[in-house]
Write an enzyme that holds these catalytic residues in place. Structure first.
Site, PDB file in Angstrom:
ATOM      1  N   HIS A   5      69.524 -77.216 -73.777  1.00 40.37           N
ATOM      2  CA  HIS A   5      68.762 -76.708 -71.371  1.00 40.37           C
ATOM      3  C   HIS A   5      69.586 -76.153 -70.946  1.00 40.37           C
ATOM      4  CE1 HIS A   5      69.998 -79.259 -67.873  1.00 40.37           C
ATOM      5  NE2 HIS A   5      69.507 -80.167 -68.359  1.00 40.37           N
ATOM      6  N   ASP A  39      75.573 -80.183 -77.622  1.00 43.84           N
ATOM      7  CA  ASP A  39      75.251 -81.224 -76.691  1.00 43.84           C
ATOM      8  C   ASP A  39      74.123 -81.849 -77.221  1.00 43.84           C
ATOM      9  OD1 ASP A  39      73.626 -81.734 -73.996  1.00 43.84           O
ATOM     10  OD2 ASP A  39      72.881 -80.044 -73.678  1.00 43.84           O
ATOM     11  N   GLN A  73      71.110 -86.246 -75.008  1.00 45.84           N
ATOM     12  CA  GLN A  73      70.414 -86.629 -75.169  1.00 45.84           C
ATOM     13  C   GLN A  73      70.060 -87.684 -76.472  1.00 45.84           C
ATOM     14  OE1 GLN A  73      67.514 -87.723 -72.831  1.00 45.84           O
ATOM     15  NE2 GLN A  73      67.727 -85.403 -71.818  1.00 45.84           N
ATOM     16  N   LYS A 120      73.159 -91.269 -68.379  1.00 54.40           N
ATOM     17  CA  LYS A 120      72.535 -91.319 -69.233  1.00 54.40           C
ATOM     18  C   LYS A 120      71.987 -92.423 -69.617  1.00 54.40           C
ATOM     19  CE  LYS A 120      71.013 -86.202 -68.848  1.00 54.40           C
ATOM     20  NZ  LYS A 120      70.214 -85.872 -68.415  1.00 54.40           N
ATOM     21  N   CYS A 124      65.302 -77.849 -66.560  1.00 50.45           N
ATOM     22  CA  CYS A 124      66.456 -77.129 -67.129  1.00 50.45           C
ATOM     23  C   CYS A 124      66.379 -76.068 -68.661  1.00 50.45           C
ATOM     24  CB  CYS A 124      67.357 -77.630 -66.539  1.00 50.45           C
ATOM     25  SG  CYS A 124      67.767 -78.584 -65.252  1.00 50.45           S
TER      26      CYS A 124
HETATM   27  C1  PLP Z   1      69.543 -81.690 -73.384  1.00 44.19           C
HETATM   28  C2  PLP Z   1      70.820 -81.596 -71.863  1.00 44.19           C
HETATM   29  N1  PLP Z   1      72.013 -81.513 -72.090  1.00 44.19           N
HETATM   30  C3  PLP Z   1      72.428 -80.877 -70.500  1.00 44.19           C
HETATM   31  C4  PLP Z   1      72.491 -81.937 -69.489  1.00 44.19           C
HETATM   32  C5  PLP Z   1      73.356 -82.027 -68.160  1.00 44.19           C
HETATM   33  O1  PLP Z   1      73.136 -82.562 -68.032  1.00 44.19           O
HETATM   34  P1  PLP Z   1      74.393 -83.249 -66.954  1.00 44.19           P
HETATM   35  O2  PLP Z   1      73.477 -82.766 -65.508  1.00 44.19           O
HETATM   36  O3  PLP Z   1      74.813 -84.444 -66.461  1.00 44.19           O
HETATM   37  O4  PLP Z   1      75.696 -82.251 -67.496  1.00 44.19           O
HETATM   38  C6  PLP Z   1      71.022 -82.798 -69.677  1.00 44.19           C
HETATM   39  C7  PLP Z   1      70.669 -83.384 -68.864  1.00 44.19           C
HETATM   40  O5  PLP Z   1      70.162 -83.290 -67.636  1.00 44.19           O
HETATM   41  C8  PLP Z   1      70.590 -83.130 -70.865  1.00 44.19           C
HETATM   42  O6  PLP Z   1      68.933 -83.283 -70.632  1.00 44.19           O
END
Ligand code: PLP
Lengths: 162, 411
Positions: free
Chosen positions: B124, B200, B203, B226, B368
Site C-alpha cells: 500500500h 504492515d 489487513q 478496519k 492505494c
Molecule cells: C495494507 C494497507 N496498509 C495501509 C493502509 C492505510 O490505512 P490507514 O489509512 O488507516 O492508515 C491500508 C488501508 O487503507 C491498507 O490496506
C-alpha cells in the site's frame, strides 16, 4: 434502476464503444497533456494541434478509464476540432458549468443553469455533450466527466498561441 | 452457513440495517473500513457521557478513570496481538502514521547513503511513500521484492536483494490480492542479513489471530477502523528495546519528562511517541473493538472468512466463468477475503456504479497500490472484501448485481 438510465445514455455508450479521435499526434507541432483521476485510476492523454490561426487543427485522445471519462473525452474531441481556441475555451466553461453541482442545485432542472455556474452569456450549443448531463446526479463521477476537459485546458495553456 | 460465528452477527452492527437506493445494504468494502458493532459505539458514547477528562495530568477522580480507560485499552490491544508488554503498544492516528513514525524516527537515526530499504511490489502507498520521502532526504536506496504471476512474493533472489538492506517492509496481507505473505520466513531472512522487519498488518490483524512474537517482526502497524474500531486510532507495536533506542517522533506535551530552556528529556515508552492529547475516546473504542473480536474468537473469524471466500470464488466462477477474473492466489487458505475483480472489459468504476444501485458497496480504483496495479497491467479493479458480518446472501447479491453490469455493457 431509473438512475442508471440517466447516467448511461445511449449516445454516451456509443462514444464509449466507438471512441472518436483515439490515438496520438506528433509532438511538436502538437502539445500533449496528461490528466489523472486519482479516485479511480482514470488516465487521459490529450493531444491538440493549434494552427497559427488559433484554430484547433487536430486532436487525439489516449489513456484508459471508465465509460464516463472515455465518452466525455470522445465527445470533447469531436466537438472541438476545427474550432477557434477562444470558442473551445467557452465550450469548456459551458461544459464545466453543466457539470457543476452548485448550478444544478440552485437551478433545479435545466433553465436556471446560467445563474449559479457562470455559464458564458452567449450560450454554447453542447449537442451530444448534453448526454452527460445525468452525471451531475452522481457526484463522484463528475471528476470522470471533467477529466479530459481539464486536461485539454492544460494542453491549450501550453500552446504557443493562447 | 459457514463456520461457527453466530448467525445473527449482522444485528450487532446498526449500520447494516439501513438500506441504500431502496434496497438492503450489502456492505462489501471492509478492506477500506469495517462497520462498527454497537459495543464499540456504546463504549465511546459512555466514555464521553460519564468519564470524559484529559488523561495523565489530573489528580481528580474522573481524570484517573479516563487514564485507566485509556491504559486498559492499551493492555487489551497488547493481549490481542500477544505483545510482551503494553509498553510496546504506541497509539498513532492510523497505520499510515505508524509507518511514518518508524521511517522518520528509526529511519532518520539509522539510514544513510549505502544503505537500502527493501519493500514489496504489493505494498500500500502507506508503506512506500514514507520510504520515498526518507530516501530523498537520507540518500539510501529503495529496493523492491518482485511478484510472481499469481500475485505472491517472488523470493527466489531474496538473499541477493537483502545485500546492504537495513529494513524490510512488507504487508502481511495484500489489500488488493488478498495474498498472505510468509512473514516468519521474511523475518528470519531479514534478521540473517542484519536487517529489521516492519510489517504492515492493516489487513491482517482484523482477520487472523495475531502473535507479534511468533511472527518474528520488529515493527508491526495496524489501524483501528478496519477492525471494528473507530477512525483516528492506529497502533505501532515494536520491540521495547527498539522503541527505547529511537528518538521521539512528534514533540509536545505528554511525550516529555522534563522541559528546560535548553532542551527536554523524553518520557518513557510508549508515551515518548504520543505527543499531545491522545484520541482518548477512539482508544476506548479500539479497546472495545478488540474485546468484541476476542469474544467472537479470531480463529473462528478466520475460519468464517476462509469458507466465505471459498463460497465467493466458487459462486463467481460458476456464474461468470472466464468472464470474471479474481486477482491473486486461487486457494482460499492462502489468502484473505479480498476479491479484486476484473469483469470482462467493463471498467471497475462502472461495475461499482451498477452494483451501488443494488445496494452493493464495493470499491473501484487503484486501492492505494499503484506500483502493484502497474504490475497487474490494470488501472483499477472492483474490489469486494469480506468481514465477520458478511454471509452467503451477500455473495449472492453481489453475483446477481453483476449480471446487470454485464447487460448494460454488453456489445
Ligand atoms: C495494507 C494497507 N496498509 C495501509 C493502509 C492505510 O490505512 P490507514 O489509512 O488507516 O492508515 C491500508 C488501508 O487503507 C491498507 O490496506
Amino acid at each position: 434502476m431509473s438512475g442508471l438510465e440517466d447516467l448511461y445514455r445511449e449516445i454516451l455508450l456509443d462514444h464509449y464503444r466507438n471512441p472518436r479521435h483515439r490515438g496520438e499526434l506528433e509532438v511538436p507541432p502538437a502539445v500533449r497533456a496528461e490528466g489523472f483521476n486519482p479516485l479511480c485510476g482514470d488516465e487521459v492523454i490529450v493531444y491538440v494541434d493549434v494552427g497559427a490561426d488559433d484554430v484547433v487543427q487536430a486532436v487525439a485522445i489516449g489513456g484508459q478509464g471508465c465509460s464516463i471519462s472515455q465518452s466525455s473525452a470522445s465527445m470533447m474531441a469531436a466537438g472541438i476540432r476545427g474550432r477557434p481556441v477562444a470558442e473551445v475555451r467557452r465550450l469548456v466553461r459551458a461544459f464545466k458549468s453543466m457539470m457543476s453541482i452548485h448550478s444544478h442545485e440552485i437551478g433545479g432542472e435545466a433553465e436556471d443553469d446560467d445563474e449559479g455556474g457562470g455559464l458564458d452569456p452567449d450560450d454554447m450549443k453542447l449537442g451530444d455533450l448534453e448526454a452527460l448531463r445525468g452525471v451531475v446526479k452522481f457526484p463522484v463521477r463528475i471528476k470522470c466527466a471533467t477529466l479530459s476537459w481539464n486536461t485539454l485546458v492544460q494542453a491549450l495553456d501550453e500552446t504557443a498561441h493562447p | 452457513m459457514s463456520a461457527s460465528l453466530p448467525p445473527a452477527i449482522k444485528d450487532d452492527f446498526p449500520l447494516l440495517s439501513r438500506s441504500v437506493h431502496g434496497r438492503p445494504i450489502v456492505y462489501l468494502d471492509s478492506a477500506a473500513t469495517s462497520q462498527k458493532p454497537r459495543a464499540v459505539l456504546d463504549a465511546m458514547a459512555v466514555y464521553y457521557a460519564t468519564v470524559n477528562a484529559n488523561v495523565h495530568r489530573g489528580a481528580y477522580e474522573i481524570a484517573a478513570q479516563a487514564t485507566e480507560a485509556m491504559e486498559g485499552a492499551r493492555r487489551a490491544v497488547a493481549r490481542f496481538v500477544n505483545a510482551a508488554s503494553a509498553n510496546e503498544i504506541v497509539f498513532t492516528k492510523n497505520v499510515t502514521e505508524a509507518i511514518n513514525l518508524v521511517a522518520r524516527s528509526w529511519g532518520g537515526a539509522n539510514l544513510g547513503p549505502g544503505d537500502a530499504v527493501l519493500v514489496t511490489e504489493m505494498e500500500h502507498h502507506a508503506n512506500i511513500v514514507p520510504w520515498h520521502i526518507m530516501a530523498a532526504e537520507r540518500g539510501f536506496e529503495l529496493r523492491w521484492i518482485p511478484l510472481t504471476p499469481d500475485g505472491r512474493l517472488d523470493l527466489e533472489n531474496l538473499d541477493r536483494l537483502l545485500d546492504g538492506v537495513k529494513l524490510v517492509g512488507c504487508t502481511a496481507m495484500s489489500n488488493v490480492l488478498g495474498t498472505l505473505n510468509p512473514i516468519r520466513r521474511l523475518a528470519d531472512a531479514a534478521h540473517g542479513a542484519g536487517a529489521l522487519l516492519l510489517v504492515d498488518a492493516a489487513q491482517y490483524v482484523p482477520h487472523l489471530p495475531t502473535d507479534v512474537q511468533a511472527l518474528g517482526a520488529d515493527f508491526l502497524g495496524f489501524t483501528g477502523h478496519k477492525m471494528c474500531g473507530p477512525t483516528g486510532i492506529g497502533v505501532l507495536w515494536a520491540r521495547a528495546e527498539l522503541l527505547d533506542a529511537m528518538p521521539p517522533f512528534l514533540g509536545g506535551g505528554e511525550m516529555i519528562l522534563d522541559v528546560r530552556k535548553d532542551g527536554f528529556l523524553p518520557n518513557e515508552i510508549p508515551h515518548k511517541f504520543e505527543a499531545g492529547t491522545p484520541p482518548i475516546a477512539e482508544i476506548v473504542g479500539l479497546g472495545a473493538a478488540v474485546e468484541y473480536l476476542s469474544g467472537l474468537g479470531m480463529d473462528r473469524v478466520r475460519e468464517h472468512e476462509v469458507s466465505l471466500t471459498a463460497y465467493a470464488l466458487r459462486t463467481l466462477s460458476e456464474r461468470y466463468g472466464d468472464d470474471l477474473v479474481v486477482h491473486g492466489p486461487p486457494e482460499p487458505a492462502a489468502r484473505g477475503g479480498v476479491l479484486s475483480m476484473a469483469y470482462r472489459d467493463v471498467h471497475p468504476h462502472d461495475v461499482s456504479q451498477v452494483l451501488d444501485q443494488h445496494g452493493v458497496c464495493v470499491r473501484a480504483g487503484h486501492h492505494c497500490a499503484k506500483p502493484l496495479m502497474r504490475q497487474l497491467g490494470v488501472g483499477a479493479t472492483a474490489r469486494a472484501s469480506l468481514y465477520v458480518y458478511n454471509d452467503e446472501s451477500d455473495i449472492d447479491a453481489l453475483a446477481d448485481a453483476l449480471a446487470e453490469a454485464g447487460e448494460l455493457f454488453a456489445w
